[in-house]
Design an enzyme around this catalytic site. Structure first.
Site, PDB file in Angstrom:
ATOM      1  N   ASP A  98      73.486 103.842  62.150  1.00  0.00           N
ATOM      2  CA  ASP A  98      74.846 104.349  62.033  1.00  0.00           C
ATOM      3  C   ASP A  98      74.765 105.873  62.031  1.00  0.00           C
ATOM      4  O   ASP A  98      73.871 106.456  61.411  1.00  0.00           O
ATOM      5  CB  ASP A  98      75.462 103.857  60.719  1.00  0.00           C
ATOM      6  N   ASP A 205      80.250 106.506  63.841  1.00  0.00           N
ATOM      7  CA  ASP A 205      81.370 106.327  62.931  1.00  0.00           C
ATOM      8  C   ASP A 205      82.549 107.242  63.308  1.00  0.00           C
ATOM      9  O   ASP A 205      82.349 108.446  63.530  1.00  0.00           O
ATOM     10  CB  ASP A 205      80.890 106.671  61.517  1.00  0.00           C
ATOM     11  N   GLU A 263      82.859 104.203  67.354  1.00  0.00           N
ATOM     12  CA  GLU A 263      84.003 103.615  66.648  1.00  0.00           C
ATOM     13  C   GLU A 263      85.184 104.561  66.820  1.00  0.00           C
ATOM     14  O   GLU A 263      85.063 105.758  66.538  1.00  0.00           O
ATOM     15  CB  GLU A 263      83.678 103.434  65.170  1.00  0.00           C
ATOM     16  N   HIS A 336      81.940  95.203  58.532  1.00  0.00           N
ATOM     17  CA  HIS A 336      81.977  95.489  57.098  1.00  0.00           C
ATOM     18  C   HIS A 336      83.321  96.046  56.655  1.00  0.00           C
ATOM     19  O   HIS A 336      83.513  96.275  55.457  1.00  0.00           O
ATOM     20  CB  HIS A 336      80.857  96.473  56.754  1.00  0.00           C
ATOM     21  N   ASP A 337      84.231  96.342  57.572  1.00  0.00           N
ATOM     22  CA  ASP A 337      85.558  96.872  57.226  1.00  0.00           C
ATOM     23  C   ASP A 337      86.657  95.827  57.357  1.00  0.00           C
ATOM     24  O   ASP A 337      87.830  96.142  57.087  1.00  0.00           O
ATOM     25  CB  ASP A 337      85.929  98.034  58.161  1.00  0.00           C
TER      26      ASP A 337
HETATM   27  O1  TEU Z   1      85.712 103.214  59.351  1.00  0.00           O
HETATM   28  C1  TEU Z   1      86.766 103.868  59.931  1.00  0.00           C
HETATM   29  C2  TEU Z   1      88.096 103.272  59.788  1.00  0.00           C
HETATM   30  O2  TEU Z   1      89.050 103.925  60.117  1.00  0.00           O
HETATM   31  C3  TEU Z   1      88.327 101.931  59.261  1.00  0.00           C
HETATM   32  O3  TEU Z   1      87.642 100.891  59.692  1.00  0.00           O
HETATM   33  C4  TEU Z   1      88.490 102.009  57.794  1.00  0.00           C
HETATM   34  O4  TEU Z   1      87.702 101.092  57.129  1.00  0.00           O
HETATM   35  C5  TEU Z   1      89.919 101.670  57.533  1.00  0.00           C
HETATM   36  O5  TEU Z   1      90.721 102.277  58.466  1.00  0.00           O
HETATM   37  C6  TEU Z   1      90.364 102.146  56.215  1.00  0.00           C
HETATM   38  O6  TEU Z   1      91.705 101.742  56.139  1.00  0.00           O
HETATM   39  C7  TEU Z   1      84.476 103.843  59.310  1.00  0.00           C
HETATM   40  C8  TEU Z   1      83.475 102.981  58.583  1.00  0.00           C
HETATM   41  O7  TEU Z   1      83.255 101.809  59.323  1.00  0.00           O
HETATM   42  C9  TEU Z   1      83.979 102.732  57.201  1.00  0.00           C
HETATM   43  O8  TEU Z   1      83.179 101.833  56.481  1.00  0.00           O
HETATM   44  C10 TEU Z   1      84.037 104.070  56.500  1.00  0.00           C
HETATM   45  O9  TEU Z   1      84.644 103.898  55.250  1.00  0.00           O
HETATM   46  C11 TEU Z   1      84.837 105.093  57.291  1.00  0.00           C
HETATM   47  O10 TEU Z   1      84.533 105.093  58.673  1.00  0.00           O
HETATM   48  C12 TEU Z   1      84.511 106.479  56.796  1.00  0.00           C
HETATM   49  O11 TEU Z   1      83.208 106.816  57.125  1.00  0.00           O
END
Ligand code: TEU
Length: 565
Positions: A98, A205, A263, A336-337
């Site tokens: 990542d 990310d 992402e 994971h989100d």
């Molecule tokens: O996630 C970015 C992101 O915008 C979303 O998936 C986020 O979890 C959600 O919008 C919140 O409402 C990435 C990572 O995958 C996430 O785990 C991190 O928290 C985020 O960036 C910050 O690094």
């Protein structure tokens, strides 16, 4: 020219914290991954993506990095990581890290220096004075009205200099200033270091947040909100493509055939086409969020409604069509989100869980693109089932709960929303066995183990040909074996059907027909509207046996046929 290797690859995402704990501290670690690598290799995947294992205060579970060049002691050591890279390579698996470079931790030495207005790192972050005419540090004095993704203002006041810094995520995640060439050079040098260490690519990310639009100005505020979530203010800035191309060149991403997935928040098909076009050295593919918001009820992320199937099918088809000639798709349900797909789009009752997990996998994996499997998805793991706020660990969930309750929301309602949509749903430990703590740890797991681990665990599934795991293995093999799965043109049939998901893939006169029942009832197949099934060969079915009546689909049944056009 041969297609690039990643177009036939399947990626497996590991969230290290929740994968396997080798030392009994309740948190997963690198040795735990090494110990369970055969589980992953056994699926037949090609690439491992590790969520962050860098040094971190863990405010956002590792997405807040205080040292890009070292492993957090919670996860192990650099030597463990070297061993994991070697063990992965020995099994023919590539390993992707990542890359979190929109922001660092506020405990990163760069930011600690930057706090001093006289430091030469002041400009590495986005410091701004208070809004004109306002007393610094008072409500409303923030430089813009932007909201943070994790609640509250995106600006944090710093007493020492009387200025604010921008943090689009938590206040412990200050945004880097990508306009500063020294910042970019430091990031590229760090990336080159990891490539030299043996890593095979990067999952980037929120990479479309790195280029900001200047001047920063107030955004529109939705009714009922106190801050602006007008994403256009913060995404796809004017220098994004330039930065991505520079990174590609400086790290040698394309030249070294490294894997890249960006992402991207609020990205549409046209953007994605530009970012992933093979005509430029940019990215292999991006993660879109569009299909992940279709079961969100209104502007509030935590309001869930059952998805309307035609919306979901059409959205995936839109991306299939949009990137058919140029660019490349990523394909995912879980990460994971996100809550667990089997709970949000399937039916996680004991009766239909296995069938719906298999059928969701079938439809996704038979699309064109690079599929991503998130740990536990291959077992049909369900949402966490957390019912008390004390059991949540995610900063987003905890902040949202506190804000909503302070606003007067009914705590029970808030917990219902979190139960459907919180990120902790996907972060419960992987269930390895039906033993204590599902075999995840000998200690106390950092997040509760899912209560259904006796029914859903790896030990039961790995050798069972009727398991969800075995079904994923077959889908992955099908992609590796058949060119039509990788390259075939996609066509959605019966787009308005609210129960069936039907499509074809076609390469010359060769083709596939995928038929899937996305309901918990029996559904008849409108065979007159489909390619001729008479001499079609059944390649894969979600049932343990061929159907008695090919014109009837059992609840959550799916089939893949070889057809000729
Ligand atoms: O996630 C970015 C992101 O915008 C979303 O998936 C986020 O979890 C959600 O919008 C919140 O409402 C990435 C990572 O995958 C996430 O785990 C991190 O928290 C985020 O960036 C910050 O690094």
């Amino acid at each position: 020219m041969d297609a690039p290797w990643w177009k036939s690859a399947v990626v497996y995402q590991i969230y290290p914290r929740s994968f396997a704990d080798s030392n009994g501290d309740g948190v997963g670690d690198l040795r735990g991954i090494i110990d369970h690598l055969d589980h992953v290799a056994g699926l037949g995947v090609d690439v491992l993506w590790l969520s962050p294992v860098y040094r971190s205060p863990m405010d956002d579970m590792g997405y807040d990095i205080s040292d890009y060049d070292d492993v957090d002691p919670l996860f192990g050591t650099l030597a463990d990581l070297d061993e994991l890279i070697a063990a992965a390579h020995a099994r023919g698996l590539k390993l992707v890290m990542d890359l979190v470079v929109n922001h660092t931790s506020d405990e990163h030495p760069w930011f600690e220096e930057s706090r001093d207005p006289a430091s030469d790192k002041r400009d590495w972050y986005l410091w701004r004075p208070a809004r004109a005419g306002h007393e610094p540090g008072t409500p409303g004095a923030e430089p813009t009205n932007w909201g943070s993704f994790f609640g509250g203002s995106a600006w944090q006041f710093d007493e020492r200099s009387g200025e604010y810094y921008l943090h689009l995520f938590s206040r412990k995640q200050p945004d880097l200033n990508w306009e500063n060439p020294d910042v970019r050079a430091a990031v590229y040098a760090m990336m080159r270091g990891w490539v030299a260490r043996g890593v095979d690519g990067f999952r980037m990310d929120v990479i479309n947040l790195i280029s900001k639009t200047y001047p920063m100005t107030d955004g529109a505020v939705e009714p009922g909100q106190s801050v602006s979530f007008e994403l256009e203010k913060v995404v796809n800035g004017p220098r994004l493509i330039e930065f991505i191309e520079e990174m590609n060149r400086e790290v040698g991403l394309s030249e070294k055939h490294l894997f890249t997935v960006g992402e991207m928040v609020a990205v549409d098909v046209a953007h994605a086409r530009a970012y992933t076009s093979a005509r430029h050295p940019r990215l292999n593919m991006v993660f879109t969020f569009e299909h992940m918001s279709l079961d969100q009820d209104g502007p509030d992320k935590f309001r869930y409604r059952r998805v309307h199937l035609p919306d979901l099918k059409r959205n995936l088809a839109l991306w299939q069509d949009g990137l058919a000639e140029e660019g490349w798709n990523s394909l995912y349900w879980d990460n994971h989100d996100q809550p667990r797909a089997v709970s949000r789009f399937g039916d996680d009752s004991p009766e239909h869980r296995v069938a719906s997990a298999k059928t969701l996998a079938t439809v996704l994996h038979l699309h064109r693109g690079t599929p991503f499997v998130y740990q536990g998805e291959e077992l049909g793991m369900t949402n966490a089932g957390l019912t008390r706020i004390e059991d949540y660990r995610d900063i987003e969930a905890l902040n949202y709960y506190a804000e909503a309750v302070a606003r007067g929301a009914d705590p029970a309602d808030v917990l219902t929303g979190l139960g459907h949509r919180s990120r902790d749903n996907a972060r419960t430990p992987v269930c390895w066995t039906d033993g204590p703590n599902a075999g995840f740890t000998t200690g106390t797991p950092w997040l509760p183990v899912n209560g259904n681990y006796r029914e859903i665990n790896a030990a039961d599934q790995v050798d069972d040909p009727a398991s969800v795991y075995a079904h994923y293995r077959r889908l992955i093999a099908l992609r590796h074996d058949l060119e039509v799965v990788r390259e075939g043109r996609f066509e959605l049939l019966l787009p308005d059907d609210e129960r069936l998901w039907v499509f074809t893939r076609r390469l010359g006169s060769e083709g596939l027909l995928v038929v899937a029942n996305l309901t918990s009832g029996v559904v008849g197949l409108p065979v007159a509207e489909l390619p001729n099934l008479d001499d079609a060969g059944l390649l894969l079915t979600s049932l343990p046996r061929a159907a008695d009546d090919p014109q009837i689909l059992e609840p959550w049944e799916s089939r893949v046929y070889a057809v000729r056009f």
